[in-house]
Scaffold this motif. Sequence first.
Motif, mmCIF file in Angstrom:
data_model
loop_
_atom_site.group_PDB
_atom_site.id
_atom_site.type_symbol
_atom_site.label_atom_id
_atom_site.label_comp_id
_atom_site.label_asym_id
_atom_site.label_seq_id
_atom_site.Cartn_x
_atom_site.Cartn_y
_atom_site.Cartn_z
ATOM 1 N N LYS A 1 0.870 -1.186 0.000
ATOM 2 C CA LYS A 1 0.000 0.000 0.000
ATOM 3 C C LYS A 1 0.902 1.230 0.000
ATOM 4 C CE LYS A 1 -4.153 -1.602 2.267
ATOM 5 N NZ LYS A 1 -4.476 -2.428 3.399
ATOM 6 N N LEU A 2 0.441 2.282 -0.675
ATOM 7 C CA LEU A 2 1.194 3.527 -0.670
ATOM 8 C C LEU A 2 0.284 4.682 -0.290
ATOM 9 C CD1 LEU A 2 3.847 5.093 -1.330
ATOM 10 C CD2 LEU A 2 2.984 5.332 -3.660
ATOM 11 N N PHE A 3 0.652 5.381 0.790
ATOM 12 C CA PHE A 3 -0.064 6.599 1.181
ATOM 13 C C PHE A 3 0.631 7.741 0.451
ATOM 14 C CE2 PHE A 3 -2.719 5.189 4.714
ATOM 15 C CZ PHE A 3 -2.150 3.956 5.016
ATOM 16 N N GLY A 4 -0.146 8.526 -0.306
ATOM 17 C CA GLY A 4 0.482 9.585 -1.089
ATOM 18 C C GLY A 4 -0.384 10.809 -1.215
ATOM 19 N N MET A 5 0.132 11.741 -2.010
ATOM 20 C CA MET A 5 -0.590 12.977 -2.317
ATOM 21 C C MET A 5 -0.254 13.280 -3.765
ATOM 22 S SD MET A 5 -0.215 16.491 -2.611
ATOM 23 C CE MET A 5 -1.460 17.760 -2.647
ATOM 24 N N TRP A 6 -1.252 13.557 -4.585
ATOM 25 C CA TRP A 6 -1.081 13.567 -6.038
ATOM 26 C C TRP A 6 -0.033 14.534 -6.562
ATOM 27 C CZ3 TRP A 6 -1.852 17.935 -8.936
ATOM 28 C CH2 TRP A 6 -2.503 18.993 -8.302
ATOM 29 N N ALA A 7 0.162 15.685 -5.858
ATOM 30 C CA ALA A 7 1.080 16.705 -6.375
ATOM 31 C C ALA A 7 2.519 16.520 -5.881
ATOM 32 C CB ALA A 7 0.578 18.095 -5.991
ATOM 33 N N TYR B 1 -3.149 2.385 -3.813
ATOM 34 C CA TYR B 1 -2.775 3.778 -3.560
ATOM 35 C C TYR B 1 -3.854 4.449 -2.719
ATOM 36 C CZ TYR B 1 -1.709 8.699 -4.347
ATOM 37 O OH TYR B 1 -1.427 10.025 -4.162
ATOM 38 N N ILE B 2 -3.411 5.125 -1.673
ATOM 39 C CA ILE B 2 -4.362 5.851 -0.811
ATOM 40 C C ILE B 2 -4.002 7.333 -0.839
ATOM 41 C CG2 ILE B 2 -5.183 6.115 1.579
ATOM 42 C CD1 ILE B 2 -3.911 2.977 1.600
ATOM 43 N N GLU B 3 -4.911 8.141 -1.405
ATOM 44 C CA GLU B 3 -4.683 9.587 -1.495
ATOM 45 C C GLU B 3 -4.982 10.225 -0.138
ATOM 46 O OE1 GLU B 3 -3.534 11.453 -3.989
ATOM 47 O OE2 GLU B 3 -4.013 13.451 -3.221
ATOM 48 N N GLU B 4 -4.010 11.019 0.351
ATOM 49 C CA GLU B 4 -4.168 11.688 1.629
ATOM 50 C C GLU B 4 -4.547 13.152 1.430
ATOM 51 O OE1 GLU B 4 -3.807 11.173 5.012
ATOM 52 O OE2 GLU B 4 -3.893 9.006 4.618
ATOM 53 N N ASP B 5 -5.425 13.647 2.282
ATOM 54 C CA ASP B 5 -5.708 15.078 2.335
ATOM 55 C C ASP B 5 -4.755 15.639 3.383
ATOM 56 O OD1 ASP B 5 -8.652 17.104 3.246
ATOM 57 O OD2 ASP B 5 -6.570 17.640 2.780
ATOM 58 N N ILE B 6 -3.763 16.386 2.904
ATOM 59 C CA ILE B 6 -2.686 16.842 3.798
ATOM 60 C C ILE B 6 -3.199 17.772 4.895
ATOM 61 C CG2 ILE B 6 -0.441 18.047 3.832
ATOM 62 C CD1 ILE B 6 -0.379 15.238 2.612
ATOM 63 N N LEU C 1 5.117 3.760 2.638
ATOM 64 C CA LEU C 1 4.874 2.467 1.994
ATOM 65 C C LEU C 1 4.539 1.468 3.092
ATOM 66 C CD1 LEU C 1 5.245 1.170 -0.970
ATOM 67 C CD2 LEU C 1 7.161 0.000 0.095
ATOM 68 N N LEU C 2 3.498 0.697 2.860
ATOM 69 C CA LEU C 2 3.133 -0.333 3.813
ATOM 70 C C LEU C 2 3.352 -1.674 3.125
ATOM 71 C CD1 LEU C 2 1.932 0.389 6.582
ATOM 72 C CD2 LEU C 2 -0.298 -0.229 5.711
ATOM 73 N N LYS D 1 3.809 -3.423 7.502
ATOM 74 C CA LYS D 1 4.908 -2.702 8.159
ATOM 75 C C LYS D 1 5.243 -1.437 7.355
ATOM 76 C CE LYS D 1 7.906 -6.259 8.855
ATOM 77 N NZ LYS D 1 8.942 -7.063 9.547
ATOM 78 N N PRO D 2 5.323 -0.290 8.054
ATOM 79 C CA PRO D 2 5.537 0.973 7.331
ATOM 80 C C PRO D 2 7.016 1.268 7.075
ATOM 81 C CG PRO D 2 5.138 1.420 9.658
ATOM 82 C CD PRO D 2 5.124 -0.071 9.506
ATOM 83 N N ILE D 3 7.265 1.858 5.911
ATOM 84 C CA ILE D 3 8.605 2.371 5.591
ATOM 85 C C ILE D 3 8.395 3.823 5.184
ATOM 86 C CG2 ILE D 3 10.695 2.099 4.184
ATOM 87 C CD1 ILE D 3 8.348 -0.758 4.096
ATOM 88 N N ILE D 4 9.204 4.727 5.739
ATOM 89 C CA ILE D 4 9.030 6.146 5.434
ATOM 90 C C ILE D 4 10.314 6.771 4.884
ATOM 91 C CG2 ILE D 4 7.135 6.486 7.045
ATOM 92 C CD1 ILE D 4 8.996 7.645 9.036
#
Lengths: 225, 222
Positions: free
Chosen positions: A8-14, A34-39, A59-60, A64-67
């Motif tokens: 899984k990937l937590f992201g923001m489009w820009a 892909y999971i879009e986050e509202d910052i 990244l999950l 397990k998370p990797i940052i």
Amino acid sequence: MVGGREVKLFGMWASPAVRRVEWALKLKGIEYEYIEEDISNKSTDLVKYNPINKQVPVLLHHGKPIIESLVIIEYIDEVWKHNPILPKDPYERAMARFWATYSEDKCRSAAREVFFAEGEKRVKAIKCLEETLRALDEELQGKKFFGGENIGFSDLVLGWMAFWLGVSEEVASFEVLDPNKFPWFTSWIDSFLKVPAIKENLPPRDKTVEFFHSYRRLHLAAPKC
Amino acid sequence: MAPEKAVVLLDERVSPFGQRVRIALAEKGVEHEYREEDLTNKSPLLLKSNPVYKKIPVLIYDGKPISESLIIVQYIDDVWVHGTPLLPTDPYERANARFWAYFVDKKIYDCGARMLKYTGEAHEEAKEEFMENLKLLEGELQDKTYFGGENFGLVDMAFVPFTTWFYTFEFYGNFSIEKEFPKLVAWGKRCMERESVSKSLQDPLEVYELLAYLIKKKYGKV
């Protein structure tokens, strides 16, 4: 295809930091959710998986998370060994890491300075940014990509300059990407943007310009701390 | 075994970044030539070996230079594979190690330096950030022997030189690191029991004297 629900990937489009992780995943053919986050309103999941700085990308993998995008890309390269992103040779690996950290330590801050500066500060900031472009131009001499014949770690990390720097130029009204001054670097931009995994994975330009216009306005309007 | 090729380290005795590399070389038992640089009069070799930053440390192996301390440490681990591993083998643990090593650079060193340099509001802000980041770092250490668990590794090497700066941080920050972060202090002492560390680091009072001199000279702060 590898990955699937386990990635899984937590992201923001820009965000360029998020895109570079996506480019790495695409180059390896890794499926991911892909999971879009509202910052402005971060999800409880994002805060749970990245309590340190609560930022994307995260990244999950198997829960397990990797940052940190550079750390994530190296992780991806170590877990999924096909289509390698970092070179095998220790010296070449060190050089790839060098240019990647150069991007983050020098180029990003130089571009940021220009983006928000005005007047005399802007002139000075542009000189600094051009110095970084000169260094990159020199490094590229005789090469198509920083990684050689194919894109590699440094290309992915420096990739923000192939798209977001142009956006910054438009939003903040300045010009540094001069093919006469930086022929190798501007040529690299063209080659980089032609790579399918990159070309098919860029944010819409108009929307990005609009986003950074607002971002710049907000920042310039904010009281100085 | 890597064939015998010349290993040269361009460094400056008091640099915590150089100390990281010295510790890594000692942990791996790598024989090398140490060259002390006068940073007010940089050698042509340094300028040629690190044209981008012109900084130490630079490791030159078989004529090829590598700069940036954390990159050098990882390079040492990649080349001298038969020595003590400096990073874990598991990719997730490796990612964790890389994250915290860069955290030390970006968050700890940066805030610590600002706290030393500035006065007034800027100092207070830097101090607050510094304490928050030390808390996060201690949270990562918990009750482990080293940041690498049972193995002394990249994160330990990244942070241990700054333990000799604790006295200076305490003086300028007006707080006790032992009181606020006892686990970090205990960890620092455990690291000092390793010869690679005790031989590479400076005495905290020497560090204080040097930093106090530089801070007064550059920022007029006493």
